[in-house]
Scaffold this motif. Sequence first.
Motif, PDB file in Angstrom:
ATOM      1  N   LEU A 157       0.138   0.103   5.019  1.00 51.21           N
ATOM      2  CA  LEU A 157      -0.379  -1.177   5.495  1.00 51.21           C
ATOM      3  C   LEU A 157      -1.639  -1.566   4.735  1.00 51.21           C
ATOM      4  CD1 LEU A 157       0.148  -0.809   9.354  1.00 51.21           C
ATOM      5  CD2 LEU A 157       1.480  -2.169   7.746  1.00 51.21           C
ATOM      6  N   ARG A 158      -2.494  -0.604   4.473  1.00 46.44           N
ATOM      7  CA  ARG A 158      -3.711  -0.892   3.693  1.00 46.44           C
ATOM      8  C   ARG A 158      -3.367  -1.325   2.277  1.00 46.44           C
ATOM      9  NH1 ARG A 158      -5.904   4.110   4.594  1.00 46.44           N
ATOM     10  NH2 ARG A 158      -5.860   4.221   6.837  1.00 46.44           N
ATOM     11  N   SER A 159      -2.319  -0.719   1.697  1.00 46.02           N
ATOM     12  CA  SER A 159      -1.939  -1.100   0.337  1.00 46.02           C
ATOM     13  C   SER A 159      -1.370  -2.521   0.286  1.00 46.02           C
ATOM     14  CB  SER A 159      -0.921  -0.112  -0.234  1.00 46.02           C
ATOM     15  OG  SER A 159       0.330  -0.268   0.400  1.00 46.02           O
ATOM     16  N   ARG A 160      -0.935  -3.023   1.428  1.00 43.43           N
ATOM     17  CA  ARG A 160      -0.423  -4.397   1.503  1.00 43.43           C
ATOM     18  C   ARG A 160      -1.476  -5.356   2.053  1.00 43.43           C
ATOM     19  NH1 ARG A 160       5.201  -5.196   1.026  1.00 43.43           N
ATOM     20  NH2 ARG A 160       6.304  -3.258   0.704  1.00 43.43           N
ATOM     21  N   ASN A 161      -2.705  -4.901   2.141  1.00 42.60           N
ATOM     22  CA  ASN A 161      -3.835  -5.699   2.615  1.00 42.60           C
ATOM     23  C   ASN A 161      -3.681  -6.168   4.052  1.00 42.60           C
ATOM     24  OD1 ASN A 161      -5.216  -5.466   0.205  1.00 42.60           O
ATOM     25  ND2 ASN A 161      -4.177  -7.242  -0.678  1.00 42.60           N
ATOM     26  N   VAL A 162      -3.087  -5.338   4.897  1.00 42.45           N
ATOM     27  CA  VAL A 162      -2.993  -5.632   6.324  1.00 42.45           C
ATOM     28  C   VAL A 162      -4.067  -4.817   7.020  1.00 42.45           C
ATOM     29  CG1 VAL A 162      -1.545  -5.535   8.372  1.00 42.45           C
ATOM     30  CG2 VAL A 162      -0.517  -6.069   6.164  1.00 42.45           C
ATOM     31  N   LEU A 163      -5.015  -5.512   7.610  1.00 44.19           N
ATOM     32  CA  LEU A 163      -6.129  -4.840   8.264  1.00 44.19           C
ATOM     33  C   LEU A 163      -5.802  -4.606   9.734  1.00 44.19           C
ATOM     34  CD1 LEU A 163      -8.982  -6.933   6.676  1.00 44.19           C
ATOM     35  CD2 LEU A 163      -8.154  -4.690   5.961  1.00 44.19           C
ATOM     36  N   PRO A 164      -6.162  -3.444  10.265  1.00 47.44           N
ATOM     37  CA  PRO A 164      -5.897  -3.171  11.678  1.00 47.44           C
ATOM     38  C   PRO A 164      -6.739  -4.063  12.580  1.00 47.44           C
ATOM     39  CG  PRO A 164      -7.179  -1.396  10.716  1.00 47.44           C
ATOM     40  CD  PRO A 164      -6.831  -2.338   9.596  1.00 47.44           C
ATOM     41  N   THR A 165      -6.132  -4.568  13.628  1.00 54.14           N
ATOM     42  CA  THR A 165      -6.827  -5.369  14.624  1.00 54.14           C
ATOM     43  C   THR A 165      -6.506  -4.790  15.997  1.00 54.14           C
ATOM     44  OG1 THR A 165      -4.972  -6.900  14.821  1.00 54.14           O
ATOM     45  CG2 THR A 165      -6.697  -7.478  13.232  1.00 54.14           C
TER      46      THR A 165
END
Length: 184
Positions: free
Chosen positions: A130-138
């Motif tokens: 997810l981080r490699s796809r630029n999805v930040l945890p919320t």
Amino acid sequence: MRGDVENESNSSENGLEMAVIREIYNGVNAHELLESELEKALEAECDTIVIEPQRLGEETARYLYVGDCLQKTVLVAGVGSIVSAHLLEDKPYIYCTAAVISVLGCGLYTCSWHNDPCSKYMVETDPQKLRSRNVLPTSPPPTVLIKKKNGFNQQKNVLTTALSLIAFAFSAFKLYKLVKYVTV
């Protein structure tokens, strides 16, 4: 607040296209609007779809889980039918039932899930990916759909269908042989 879909066609560091479905807090038909936005993102075949509304994300993840379980059931029933036909030739109710379950499940999967654009995706939960796809945890965490490789999906569907039909034909042949020798 208003809800909308952000299609981020500008490339990230991996050159991936991303659609983000944002939460809507106003309006009676908010869920229907979110569903239509998800359909648009699925039909656009985005590489990554981030679903922030928790209810829609859970429904989508559950839908994908049921389709995956159905496909695995078809495979297990098909293999079980073939193996039990070899080991338990005198018990056709076991291998014929497994073959019928495999064929019916394959038909249901083909009619309901195979042609659905959502079946081309899988739910991604690995934080590293997810981080490699630029999805930040919320908080709450969004449901993230990642597009599967097309060749793998087609091969899996062909394998599932072929195994189901082979199991059915093999079981029918074994049953025919059993009935033929019983009547002689």
